[in-house]
Design a protein around this motif. Structure first.
Motif, PDB file in Angstrom:
ATOM      1  N   ILE A 251       0.851  -2.679 -13.358  1.00 17.96           N
ATOM      2  CA  ILE A 251       1.684  -1.659 -12.706  1.00 17.96           C
ATOM      3  C   ILE A 251       0.810  -0.565 -12.089  1.00 17.96           C
ATOM      4  O   ILE A 251       1.146  -0.008 -11.039  1.00 17.96           O
ATOM      5  N   THR A 252      -0.332  -0.278 -12.718  1.00 14.67           N
ATOM      6  CA  THR A 252      -1.238   0.710 -12.129  1.00 14.67           C
ATOM      7  C   THR A 252      -1.737   0.207 -10.785  1.00 14.67           C
ATOM      8  O   THR A 252      -1.763   0.940  -9.793  1.00 14.67           O
ATOM      9  N   ASP A 253      -2.104  -1.061 -10.759  1.00 11.84           N
ATOM     10  CA  ASP A 253      -2.589  -1.649  -9.507  1.00 11.84           C
ATOM     11  C   ASP A 253      -1.490  -1.640  -8.451  1.00 11.84           C
ATOM     12  O   ASP A 253      -1.732  -1.331  -7.282  1.00 11.84           O
ATOM     13  N   ARG A 254      -0.269  -1.954  -8.887  1.00  8.33           N
ATOM     14  CA  ARG A 254       0.857  -1.962  -7.949  1.00  8.33           C
ATOM     15  C   ARG A 254       1.055  -0.581  -7.327  1.00  8.33           C
ATOM     16  O   ARG A 254       1.323  -0.457  -6.131  1.00  8.33           O
ATOM     17  N   MET A 255       0.905   0.450  -8.147  1.00  4.30           N
ATOM     18  CA  MET A 255       1.083   1.804  -7.619  1.00  4.30           C
ATOM     19  C   MET A 255      -0.060   2.172  -6.679  1.00  4.30           C
ATOM     20  O   MET A 255       0.161   2.698  -5.594  1.00  4.30           O
ATOM     21  N   LEU A 256      -1.285   1.904  -7.125  1.00  3.02           N
ATOM     22  CA  LEU A 256      -2.432   2.329  -6.321  1.00  3.02           C
ATOM     23  C   LEU A 256      -2.461   1.616  -4.975  1.00  3.02           C
ATOM     24  O   LEU A 256      -2.911   2.173  -3.978  1.00  3.02           O
ATOM     25  N   LYS A 257      -1.953   0.400  -4.946  1.00  3.18           N
ATOM     26  CA  LYS A 257      -1.892  -0.375  -3.714  1.00  3.18           C
ATOM     27  C   LYS A 257      -1.026   0.332  -2.663  1.00  3.18           C
ATOM     28  O   LYS A 257      -1.211   0.162  -1.473  1.00  3.18           O
ATOM     29  N   MET A 258      -0.070   1.141  -3.136  1.00  2.00           N
ATOM     30  CA  MET A 258       0.874   1.772  -2.201  1.00  2.00           C
ATOM     31  C   MET A 258       0.307   3.001  -1.505  1.00  2.00           C
ATOM     32  O   MET A 258       0.813   3.397  -0.466  1.00  2.00           O
TER      33      MET A 258
END
Lengths: 100, 462
Positions: free
Chosen positions: A82-89
């Motif tokens: 989920i951290t990666d998903r957020m940072l990707k945005m």
């Protein structure tokens, strides 16, 4: 020898300082990813849980260890994803954002 | 040291370094993703290092736990929507605390139910299960409130603070007794139970708007529980990672409490639930100016600078994509759109940033309060979407107001303020907002998502 030993208190205090100086520089922009990242990292308690579940210490420690491994793994897997998903945005204007 | 021990310790050292580098990378949004991948690699290294531990003799329960945890964790990572992030984070604090607490209880039981526990180990185990237990139930309560399974308004009863303090004192007394004499299983398990109950009583009286502080605090406690686990089993990587998490949560709770003008002691004791009700200001005799979407659209279409102020209402309405659409139209007309993010807007630190980033809004346009507050006087329109307390001028002027002294966004300095709001209900702090009654404020009532869609439609028509 485990326990509240002096050398480990050193480690704790120094790590706390490193954390303080690192995290005060994180912009408010990324505070939510920061929280999910630290949460995923503190799931390192998985390390203790693994030993508890795998060592031959009787039924109760094994069962509690198993539950602990499960809980910690949820945070490791879910937390980093989920951290990666957020940072990707988080994008700059030239690489995304509203198209003109 | 055997080669095996050297290998394990090297793995832990490498993991610790990667964790610190990962957090360091969060300073810059462009590098953050890569940095966190390094941290994930660090976690993998630590796990592999642990699996060769000579104490581990059987792997079936380990594998079962890893598989089950991955099966639950994967969907929690991939499918949870960004609007549900606060409750998602709250529940993950609970999982972390469960792991730490159970390891603590199992360790105590394994060491002859305390008989073979030295005083220094007992001190570590005590911190571990106390922080762990109160984080388990506290986070679960926070999750319940954020998911709206529980009332998000403060739940209070008479003498609540006394009961809470009493429980805390009892737990602390048991802890002291255990350190003096660890071979006391009754006291140990009673302490765990007290910790669990204390967690409930700590979070139940806290209202929705105070959630950013609570979540940060629980984040810190979960980290400290992990750190204490490290002390109890003599493992440095746990101590380091837990200390990093503890420091992070601690800093965030300080930032959050400052942004709400609450004292730090107030945060530590968690007694920040009920806003004094006497301070409610009535708005008798004042009128609000309602505006139609048509008129609002005209103002926005010709504005040179629009500052959007998002709040929890935007998250509830899931209106972030409509915000982006509207901004794109204004920008097409030659205007500039910036976003003013108050530190405690939403239900967790950084909540609004994540939602707006999800809607593809470039992060340079998301401005922190100090950065944008001087810009409002140049703004043609300040568009307040579901924010209330963070734009309430009473924080500057009304000494009787519960939010007096809280730093706010200077929206009232904009030439025109348009407030999108469901109805005239007061915000979470339960106080009237005089901003809504000002001459240059226009209210656009209705669901934020629907109102924004209307605005977009109107501007496209023009």
């Amino acid at each position: 020898m485990p326990g509240l030993e002096l050398i480990e208190i050193y480690v704790f205090v120094l790590a706390g300082f490193v954390g303080f100086f690192t995290i005060t520089r994180v912009p408010a922009l990324l505070h939510t990813p920061l929280m999910s990242a630290t949460n995923a990292i503190s799931a390192i308690s998985l390390v203790g849980s693994l030993v508890m579940a795998g060592a031959d210490r009787g039924a109760l420690p094994t069962v509690l260890g198993f539950i602990a491994v499960t809980s910690a793994t949820i945070n490791v897997v879910g937390g980093f994803i989920i951290t990666d998903r957020m940072l990707k945005m988080f994008k700059r204007a030239d690489r995304g954002g509203p198209r003109k | 040291m055997s080669p095996r021990t050297v290998f394990i310790e090297a793995a832990y050292l490498l993991a610790s370094i990667l964790f610190i580098l990962g957090l360091r990378s969060l300073t810059l949004p462009d590098r953050a993703r890569r940095g966190m991948q390094l941290a994930a690699l660090g976690m993998l290294v630590a796990i592999v290092g642990t699996l060769v531990n000579h104490e581990i003799v059987r792997y079936e329960w380990i594998i079962a736990g890893l598989v089950l945890g991955s099966l639950v964790g994967y969907p929690l990572g991939v499918y949870v929507p960004m609007t549900a992030m606060p409750q998602r984070i709250a529940i993950s604090h609970m999982f972390g605390a469960v792991a730490a607490t159970l390891v603590g209880v199992a360790e105590f039981w394994h060491l002859g139910n305390g008989a073979e526990v030295s005083r220094s180990v007992m001190a570590a185990l005590g911190f571990e299960v106390l922080f762990g237990a109160l984080t388990i139930t506290g986070s679960f309560m926070a999750f319940g409130k954020l998911q709206e399974l529980l009332p998000s308004r403060p739940v209070t009863f008479k003498g609540q603070n006394l009961v809470s303090i009493g429980m805390f004192a009892a737990a602390a007394a048991l802890f002291a007794w255990l350190v003096a004499d660890p071979a006391n299983p009754g006291a140990f398990y009673a302490m765990v139970v007290l910790g669990l109950v204390f967690g409930v009583s700590l979070v139940l009286p806290i209202g929705g708007a105070d959630m950013p502080v609570v979540i940060s605090l629980l984040n810190s406690y979960a980290g400290l529980a992990s750190s204490a686990t490290g002390f109890a089993i003599g493992n440095n990587v746990l101590i380091i990672a837990g200390a990093l998490d503890g420091a992070s949560g601690f800093i965030l709770s300080i930032i959050m409490s400052r942004a709400m003008n609450r004292s730090f002691a107030n945060v530590l004791f968690g007694a920040f639930g009920a806003a004094p009700e006497a301070a409610q200001k009535t708005a008798q005799g004042l009128t609000v100016h309602a505006i139609t979407p048509e008129d609002a659209a005209i103002q926005l279409a010709y504005a040179r600078l629009v500052i959007v102020v998002p709040g929890y209402g935007m998250a509830v309405a899931q209106a972030q994509h409509q915000v982006r659409e509207l901004a794109a139209l204004i920008e097409k007309n030659g205007g500039t759109v910036l976003y003013a993010i108050h530190p405690v807007a939403g239900r967790m630190p950084g909540h609004m940033n994540v939602l707006l980033a999800e809607a593809d809004i470039p992060y340079e346009k998301l401005k922190e309060m100090d950065e944008i507050n001087d810009e409002f006087k140049n703004a043609d329109v300040a568009l307040v979407i579901g924010a209330n307390d963070v734009v309430n001028p009473a924080a500057r002027t009304d000494k009787a107001s519960p939010i007096y002294g809280m730093p706010i966004l200077n929206v009232d300095e904009a030439k025109q303020v348009i407030v999108m709001k469901r109805s005239m209900n007061p915000g979470f702090a339960g106080i009237e907002n005089e901003l809504f009654y000002r001459e240059n404020t226009a209210m656009l009532f209705g669901d934020a998502k629907a109102s924004l869609a209307k605005l977009v439609h109107e501007i496209k028509q023009a």
